[in-house]
Scaffold this motif. Structure first.
Motif, short mmCIF file in Angstrom:
data_model
loop_
_atom_site.label_atom_id
_atom_site.label_comp_id
_atom_site.label_asym_id
_atom_site.label_seq_id
_atom_site.Cartn_x
_atom_site.Cartn_y
_atom_site.Cartn_z
N LYS A 812 0.84 -1.23 0.17
CA LYS A 812 0.09 0.05 -0.14
C LYS A 812 0.80 1.36 -0.02
O LYS A 812 0.42 2.31 -0.30
CB LYS A 812 -1.11 0.01 1.27
N CYS A 813 2.17 1.22 0.02
CA CYS A 813 2.85 2.10 0.30
C CYS A 813 4.21 2.00 -0.61
O CYS A 813 5.46 2.01 -0.14
CB CYS A 813 3.39 2.52 1.56
N PRO A 814 4.23 1.78 -1.94
CA PRO A 814 5.36 1.28 -2.57
C PRO A 814 6.24 2.58 -2.68
O PRO A 814 7.50 2.39 -3.26
CB PRO A 814 4.89 0.88 -3.90
N ASP A 815 5.81 3.80 -2.87
CA ASP A 815 6.54 4.93 -3.25
C ASP A 815 6.70 5.87 -2.07
O ASP A 815 6.93 7.20 -2.08
CB ASP A 815 5.97 5.77 -4.37
N LEU A 816 6.53 5.20 -0.61
CA LEU A 816 7.05 6.16 0.34
C LEU A 816 8.59 6.52 0.33
O LEU A 816 9.39 5.51 0.55
CB LEU A 816 6.74 5.54 1.77
N LEU A 817 8.89 7.78 0.15
CA LEU A 817 10.21 8.25 -0.02
C LEU A 817 10.76 8.42 1.45
O LEU A 817 10.10 9.07 2.23
CB LEU A 817 10.23 9.64 -0.98
N VAL A 818 12.10 7.89 1.32
CA VAL A 818 12.88 8.03 2.91
C VAL A 818 14.32 8.34 2.44
O VAL A 818 15.04 7.93 1.50
CB VAL A 818 12.64 6.67 3.67
N ARG A 819 14.92 9.32 3.33
CA ARG A 819 16.31 9.89 3.37
C ARG A 819 16.97 8.70 4.22
O ARG A 819 16.66 8.72 5.24
CB ARG A 819 16.67 11.16 3.51
N VAL A 820 18.00 7.71 3.37
CA VAL A 820 18.88 6.78 4.23
C VAL A 820 20.06 7.61 4.95
O VAL A 820 19.96 7.89 5.93
CB VAL A 820 18.97 5.52 3.35
N SER A 821 21.05 7.59 4.15
CA SER A 821 22.29 8.61 4.67
C SER A 821 22.91 9.17 3.33
O SER A 821 23.99 8.23 2.90
CB SER A 821 23.28 7.49 5.43
N GLY A 822 22.50 10.00 2.94
CA GLY A 822 22.98 10.53 1.53
C GLY A 822 22.23 10.40 0.45
O GLY A 822 22.04 11.05 -0.27
N TYR A 823 21.52 9.23 0.31
CA TYR A 823 20.81 9.14 -0.66
C TYR A 823 19.16 8.85 -0.44
O TYR A 823 18.81 8.38 0.56
CB TYR A 823 21.17 7.96 -1.48
N THR A 824 17.96 8.75 -1.28
CA THR A 824 16.92 8.50 -0.99
C THR A 824 16.56 7.33 -1.70
O THR A 824 17.25 6.68 -2.61
CB THR A 824 16.06 9.74 -1.79
#
Length: 861
Positions: A812-824
């Motif tokens: 249900k959330c395939p495109d939930l964007l998150v910042r990891v460590s330097g990249y999304t």
């Protein structure tokens, strides 16, 4: 400063409509499952076999260029995709209406294989990769058979790792540099994967066209002595230019062919426009904004065929493309809204491939895209405001698309760039939840200027090169088109240095007994040390030894690249090689640095602080043997000690504006730089230090035992340069910002990732953006002689509940964007441990009403 138009200021409300096909294409992109494509390895392997390129123990740049031309001339010209495989493997018909023809692979979302680099890691998993739980790749049975029977066997002894092993490490030594890397707990070197963390220069291709560039290369061929290195170099440039132009011609022919049988008028018009555009560019100079985008896209495709699709970055597109954008807008050939549509379509093209990743790689780098960084804003070469209308167009396209690739980075210069620009950057962060990262021009330019002066450039040249920096990969600043700097060359786990110091040169992962290998020098047992300075001295010895081993491996890998894998396409789009007549791999770029990124920095600093306060004091809390026992037992039955070690009120911590905790981190950075000082890499450049961790802080954390800072076995390390998570009591945000702003940028000239997590809180998005902008301004504007100001900051702006729901219901959330460590990344693409690490990060409330208010001036005290 270019005046920002009112129409562009209002782009934040613009959304590409159905008639632009952007929403439909984005939906298809999110649904698509990556598919392994064997087109590249098919042609590369066939050419190497036919011409027996390894017979002389070296491959010339001309031989390699002919290989790339062969690939480009035979590459399938795809003008529109018609079918994709979704995540649940259902075939889906799409209406591909992109204004840009061509595709990095034959697939809508492809996985490129580089068998000469790290591609063979997929060999054992070809039959299972379609069924693996985390980020499966589809592959056909016929492609599996060809990889098994013809392609992979050829490269078994010809890939970078095996060539390095046979040339430098075929001595049966116990845990040599290469074997030590494969323990995954000490250091990683990314040269078996790539040297592609760099920014090419597209300006000549746009302003002159490839035909004119090829003509100039032919003139240099005529001047050079036949068979000389320069003759080979310029001849190679001619070959790759001809290959790219041939590929463009084939795409134009395919568009013509499809148009002839197309009944729908709108699609017929689209195909005709593609055909006409591709007949003009990149052969000729670009005359319009769309033609400039097309030139970049075709050159980008060629660059990704030559160089592994990891960290290769496009640089300051708002600067490179602005003249043609402005010309088209003034001539009323283009509106800002149409420009947004074009940029959105380019973003989808840029993201049409994902890196090769096996099961083990998913645990270390899971969820990463190709990290194709784009940079906007900041100042120009003269220090003037460089923000323009196209900056805002790119921000809006990124805000609407919410994709993990490209990785957008916004430069901000306090006092030069306008407050409304910072406000807009923060609005995009609030609305996407994760992008763009924000870079502080003041300390970055200061650090790069000093680095370039060390490279021998004049002060004026150094300032200009520094001001024109762009971001590579995650967060690494380099002079765009000038720096061939492999910023992620070495990923060093600092906690392993700590372990070697604690255990006199041995490590728990390889054994502590008398017969276990000694990884580092035999330094004194900490129980025999009289004070903390003795421990620091031993730590320095272990650090220098481990760094030397990592450097030696990096140089040996690099020499194999020089011998077998020259890069004529990259050299063709770079400043420096044309004048020197030398490939970038051979040192032809103006700047030839290598980068070391530090893993476990805050954990190591906090561990040093714990040792300093609780072991090496006049009234210690514990002796060394008590500490060893607690670490061995993972703090079980040592609850009181563990509670003391993790509590920032009882044990100094970095990120709490505690001088003792912050000073140990700064000492670490200083000693890492000292360990690299004076060492020259295989291309004649120097080493630079940065701190971003991708997801490696989680993967390597799983392999590491308990640490003196209270971290338990297997837990993730802190992300990037952020403080350790879940400290009790919780760290205050402003203290974290103060600590980050105190770090001297000269020690981290290769960039940092300061990742802050916010719960959105109450208030409108505009109010949240205003609060965020206020925090960034206070964090950055610190150049008062006391503090330099933080180099970079990035955000996750979601509630904990949103992340937990996405973990439980990924479909249900395939495109939930998150910042990891330097990249999304898309949150659902991350492995479970990485998801938990993000959920458990220190959390702050992004709300003026719920945050204690501090005047910005107080941040400068």
């Amino acid at each position: 400063m270019p005046e920002i138009s009112k129409e562009v200021r209002n782009l934040g409300t613009y959304e590409p409509g159905e008639d632009s096909f952007v929403p439909q294409m984005r939906e298809a992109y999110v649904k698509a499952r990556p598919e392994i494509c064997i087109e590249r390895p098919q042609y590369v392997t066939a050419y190497h076999q036919q011409h027996d390129l390894f017979k002389d123990g070296r491959i010339t740049i001309l031989e390699k260029a002919k290989c790339w031309r062969y690939l480009l001339e035979n590459k399938k010209p795809i003008v529109r995709h018609q079918l994709i495989r979704t995540q649940n493997m259902e075939p889906l018909t799409i209406q591909d209406r992109s204004p840009f023809a061509g595709s990095t692979t034959r697939k809508f979302k492809g996985v490129i294989l580089y068998p000469e680099l790290v591609g063979l890691i997929m060999w054992p998993e070809l039959l299972t990769v379609s069924r693996r739980k985390q980020n499966p790749f589809f592959i056909t049975r016929s492609d599996i058979d060809e990889l098994n029977s013809r392609i992979f066997p050829y490269w078994m002894d010809k890939n970078v790792v095996e060539l390095t092993r046979s040339r430098y490490y075929n001595r049966n030594e116990e845990l040599d540099d290469l074997q030590l890397e494969f323990q995954f707990a000490f250091y990683l070197d990314s040269k078996p994967l790539c040297i592609s963390h760099t920014i090419p220069d597209f300006s000549r291709a746009i302003e002159e066209g490839l035909e004119a560039m090829a003509a100039k290369a032919r003139e240099e061929v005529e001047k050079a002595k036949s068979g000389s290195d320069q003759w080979l170099f310029y001849s190679a440039l001619v070959e790759v230019f001809e290959g790219i132009m041939c590929y463009a011609d084939k795409l134009a022919e395919e568009a013509d062919f499809l148009e002839d049988s197309e009944p729908e008028k709108k699609e017929k018009d689209r195909l005709r426009e593609i055909a006409e555009t591709y007949k003009r560019v990149p052969r000729n100079k670009a005359q319009t904004f769309r033609e400039a985008l097309t030139t970049i896209w075709l050159c980008w495709t060629a660059l990704n065929l030559e160089n592994a699709d990891v960290g290769l970055s496009l640089g300051r597109l708002d600067q490179v493309l602005y003249p043609l954008y402005r010309q088209d807008v003034i001539a009323k050939r283009l509106t800002p809204q149409q420009a947004v549509d074009l940029v959105c379509h380019l973003w989808l093209k840029i993201g049409d491939h994902v890196p090769t990743m096996n099961e083990a790689g998913e645990r270390l780098f899971g969820g990463t895209g190709a990290n194709q960084a784009i940079t906007v804003g900041g100042v120009d070469k003269d220090g003037a405001d460089a923000v323009n209308d196209l900056t805002y167009v790119i921000l809006r396209a990124t805000e609407f698309m919410k994709l993990r690739d490209p990785n957008l980075n916004a430069r901000y210069h306090p006092g030069v760039n306008q407050p409304e620009y910072l406000q807009r950057i923060c609005e995009v962060n609030v609305n996407t939840g994760a992008t763009p990262a924000i870079h502080n021009d003041i300390p970055v330019i200061k650090a790069l200027t000093a680095e370039h002066e060390k490279d021998g450039f004049s002060l004026e040249e150094s300032k200009q090169y520094a001001r024109e920096y762009g971001i590579v990969g995650c967060v690494e600043p380099v002079s765009a088109g000038r720096t061939y700097g492999h910023n992620a060359a070495i990923l060093l786990n600092l906690t392993s240095v700590l372990e070697l110091t604690l255990y006199s040169g041995r490590h728990r992962r390889t054994g502590l007994g008398l017969k276990a290998p000694r990884i580092g020098p035999k330094t004194p047992n900490p129980a025999q040390m009289s004070d903390f300075n003795n421990f620091r001295a031993a730590f320095e010895d272990q650090l220098r030894h481990l760094m030397d081993r990592a450097r030696m491996l990096n140089d040996n890998y690099g020499k194999i690249h020089q011998r077998y894998y020259p890069t004529p396409i990259m050299s063709a789009f770079f400043k420096g090689p044309w004048k020197a007549g030398k490939d970038v791999v051979q040192g032809g770029a103006l700047i030839n640095s290598s980068g070391v990124s530090l893993i476990g920095l805050a954990d190591t600093a906090d561990s040093l602080s714990a040792l300093e306060k609780h072991v090496f004091t006049g009234s210690p809390l514990m002796d060394v043997q008590t500490l060893f026992k607690a670490l061995e037992e993972n703090f079980d039955e040592h609850e009181a000690l563990h509670g003391t070690l993790i509590n920032p009120t009882k044990t100094p911590k970095f990120g709490n504006e505690d001088p003792a905790g912050d000073d140990n981190l700064k000492w670490l950075l200083e000693k890492v730089n000292d360990a690299l000082a004076g060492h020259i890499n295989y291309r004649g450049g120097r080493y630079r230090v940065g701190c971003w961790t991708m997801t490696i802080h989680t993967g390597i954390g799983r392999l590491t035992g308990a640490l003196p800072n209270g971290r338990k076995k297997g837990e993730p390390f802190a992300s990037g340069i952020a403080p350790v998570s879940l400290l009790q009591p919780r760290l205050e945000l402003l203290r974290t910002l103060h600590s980050a702003a105190d770090i001297p940028p000269r020690h981290i000239s290769s960039g940092i990732a300061l990742n802050l997590k916010f719960t959105p809180g109450s208030g409108t998005p505009e109010k949240k953006a205003k609060t965020l902008a206020w925090l960034v301004e206070g964090c950055f504007d610190r150049d008062d002689g006391k503090r330099e100001g933080a180099m970079e900051v990035q955000f996750n702006i979601r509630t904990r509940e949103e992340y937990e729901y996405a973990k439980k219901h990924p479909e249900k959330c395939p495109d939930l964007l998150v910042r990891v460590s330097g990249y999304t990344a898309f949150f659902t693409d991350l492995n479970a441990q990485m998801q938990d690490e993000i959920i458990d990060r220190n959390e702050y409330v992004l709300s003026e009403e719920e945050m204690p208010y501090y005047e910005p001036v107080q941040l400068r005290d």
